[in-house]
Enzyme design. Structure first.
Site, PDB file in Angstrom:
ATOM      1  N   SER A 126       0.819  -1.223   0.000  1.00 15.83           N
ATOM      2  CA  SER A 126       0.000   0.000   0.000  1.00 15.83           C
ATOM      3  C   SER A 126       0.853   1.274   0.000  1.00 15.83           C
ATOM      4  CB  SER A 126      -0.922   0.025   1.210  1.00 15.83           C
ATOM      5  OG  SER A 126      -1.864  -1.022   1.151  1.00 15.83           O
ATOM      6  N   GLU A 127       0.312   2.315  -0.640  1.00  8.68           N
ATOM      7  CA  GLU A 127       0.960   3.623  -0.721  1.00  8.68           C
ATOM      8  C   GLU A 127      -0.084   4.708  -0.470  1.00  8.68           C
ATOM      9  OE1 GLU A 127       4.110   2.215  -4.226  1.00  8.68           O
ATOM     10  OE2 GLU A 127       2.896   4.027  -4.496  1.00  8.68           O
ATOM     11  N   PRO A 128       0.355   5.945  -0.263  1.00  8.44           N
ATOM     12  CA  PRO A 128      -0.624   7.020  -0.057  1.00  8.44           C
ATOM     13  C   PRO A 128      -1.658   7.118  -1.172  1.00  8.44           C
ATOM     14  CG  PRO A 128       1.555   7.784   0.543  1.00  8.44           C
ATOM     15  CD  PRO A 128       1.736   6.421  -0.048  1.00  8.44           C
ATOM     16  N   SER A 132      -6.700   0.301  -2.124  1.00  7.12           N
ATOM     17  CA  SER A 132      -7.509  -0.716  -2.790  1.00  7.12           C
ATOM     18  C   SER A 132      -7.104  -0.885  -4.253  1.00  7.12           C
ATOM     19  CB  SER A 132      -8.992  -0.338  -2.702  1.00  7.12           C
ATOM     20  OG  SER A 132      -9.439  -0.378  -1.362  1.00  7.12           O
ATOM     21  N   ARG A 266     -27.287 -13.543  33.010  1.00 10.15           N
ATOM     22  CA  ARG A 266     -27.780 -12.207  33.333  1.00 10.15           C
ATOM     23  C   ARG A 266     -29.293 -12.235  33.546  1.00 10.15           C
ATOM     24  NH1 ARG A 266     -26.752  -7.087  35.298  1.00 10.15           N
ATOM     25  NH2 ARG A 266     -27.855  -5.485  34.091  1.00 10.15           N
ATOM     26  N   GLY A 338     -24.497  -4.751  26.852  1.00 11.15           N
ATOM     27  CA  GLY A 338     -24.754  -3.425  27.410  1.00 11.15           C
ATOM     28  C   GLY A 338     -23.470  -2.682  27.729  1.00 11.15           C
ATOM     29  N   GLU A 362      -6.312  -5.847   2.776  1.00 14.39           N
ATOM     30  CA  GLU A 362      -6.222  -6.940   1.794  1.00 14.39           C
ATOM     31  C   GLU A 362      -7.432  -6.978   0.862  1.00 14.39           C
ATOM     32  OE1 GLU A 362      -4.703 -10.712   3.174  1.00 14.39           O
ATOM     33  OE2 GLU A 362      -3.790  -9.743   4.915  1.00 14.39           O
ATOM     34  N   GLY A 363      -7.925  -5.807   0.531  1.00 11.22           N
ATOM     35  CA  GLY A 363      -9.075  -5.685  -0.358  1.00 11.22           C
ATOM     36  C   GLY A 363     -10.334  -5.392   0.414  1.00 11.22           C
TER      37      GLY A 363
END
Length: 378
Positions: A126-128, A132, A266, A338, A362-363
């Site tokens: 990945s780069e700036p 995707s 609960r 809660g 990864e997509g």
């Protein structure tokens, strides 16, 4: 081939063993580590326990990585210790290009230390301007007079950066647009001109940037073929996409188990929460979606190991459905628990932060839908 619809007795026993190792041996190491940085004792333990060897065979002739083993490992670890799961996955992601496409010399030089947990790896894609859209890489590999190249540019959102000992870096070696002209390089830490910084994330993962100011690489650093780097990247993602789904399934199972226990114990409105129809129906939906996600993941892993033609579609479906399911299950678990689930240190507070990122990396989910639609018309 094991049916994707049922794990064998041996697989179930191994799965249980991995969960026990994660709870007893790995979780204490994870809790002792510095948040957001590489946890080297944890990585070393993964090596000592032989878990990394199930993902990355150490050298030799590069035997195939078993996608089913990878998925079962990631799912089992995620149920007990997401930090251990992530550390194992990042070792595999960073080193798989060497295991699959590297030369014998590259495998023998690098993989033993990675499998032993002594060397930490990174997958630098990945780069700036290329997340995707991985084909939009801009990191430049400019020819040098010695027959090699000099890397110029930046990578971002890189897991294990900037502390990794070995990075698989994808750079543009030719003028061809898109996927053509991209080459994969091995870049060890300490190369001149290599820098980087950590990035603080929603979940405390070791993530950062890498900067390249004329970093030298040579022909011996090329993984695969010059200009064939995009194929290396896509083959790596094809293996790891189903296992991202397995990570998500593991988190969903952990959230579901915690919620079943909470709803049974609960007391509210005169009885246990599980007797309220709104709660019981939500639990049924959580369980059904989790089981469906697991089956998609196992089917995709089995297809990969069998060399099926539809593995790309199956991998995308598994990653898409499992990550979206995990988000739903964890969010539902928080709702049923809660306010206590929002307290720092609660399992569900931890999972709520962890579960968001897999829908992107990864997509992203939208990319997976695009891949599935494209594959339907092949």
């Amino acid at each position: 081939m094991t049916s994707p619809f049922a794990l064998s007795a041996g697989q179930r026993a191994w799965y249980a063993e991995v969960r026990d190792l994660a709870a007893q041996r790995l979780r204490p190491l994870a809790e002792a580590g510095a948040p957001g940085r590489v946890n080297r004792p944890l990585v070393e333990a993964l090596g000592e326990l032989g878990l990394l060897a199930r993902v990355l065979p150490p050298g030799g002739d590069g035997p195939a990585v078993c996608a089913m083993d990878l998925c079962l490992l990631r799912e089992a670890l995620a149920q007990e210790c997401t930090e251990a799961e992530t550390a194992l996955a990042l070792q595999g992601l960073g080193a798989y290009p060497v295991a699959r496409f590297g030369t014998r010399e590259q495998r023998e030089r690098h993989l033993p230390a990675v499998v032993a947990g002594r060397a930490v790896t990174a997958f630098a894609l990945s780069e700036p301007g290329a997340g995707s859209d991985a084909a939009a890489l801009a990191l430049a590999a400019r020819p040098a007079g010695d027959g090699g190249w000099r890397l110029h540019g930046e990578k971002c959102w890189i897991s294990n950066a900037p502390d990794a000992d070995l990075c698989t870096v994808f750079a543009r070696t030719g003028p061809e647009p898109g996927a053509r002209g991209v080459t994969a390089f091995l870049v060890p830490a300490g190369r001149p001109g290599l820098g980087g910084a950590s990035v603080e994330m929603l979940a405390a993962h070791p993530v950062g940037t890498l900067t390249f100011d004329g970093v030298p690489v040579g022909p011996d650093d090329v993984v695969g073929e010059v200009g064939g780097g995009f194929r290396v990247a896509m083959a790596t993602l094809a293996l790891f996409r189903p296992s991202v789904g397995a990570f998500a399934v593991g988190m969903a199972r952990a959230a579901l188990a915690a919620t079943l226990a909470h709803a049974a114990g609960r007391q509210a409105f005169g009885g246990p929460l599980k007797d309220l129809q709104a709660v019981s129906h939500r639990l049924a939906e959580m369980a059904t979606r989790t089981e469906a996600a697991a089956l998609l993941v196992y089917a995709a892993a089995a297809a990969h190991d069998a060399g099926a033609e539809d593995v790309v579609r199956r991998a995308a479906m598994a990653k898409l459905f499992a990550t979206e399911t995990a988000q739903y299950v964890v969010d539902s678990a928080v709702q049923i628990h809660g306010a206590r689930a929002l307290c720092r240190g609660h399992l569900l507070e931890h999972l709520y932060r962890e579960v968001r990122a897999p829908r992107i990396y990864e997509g992203a989910t939208e990319v997976q839908r695009t891949i599935i639609a494209r594959e339907l018309y092949r």
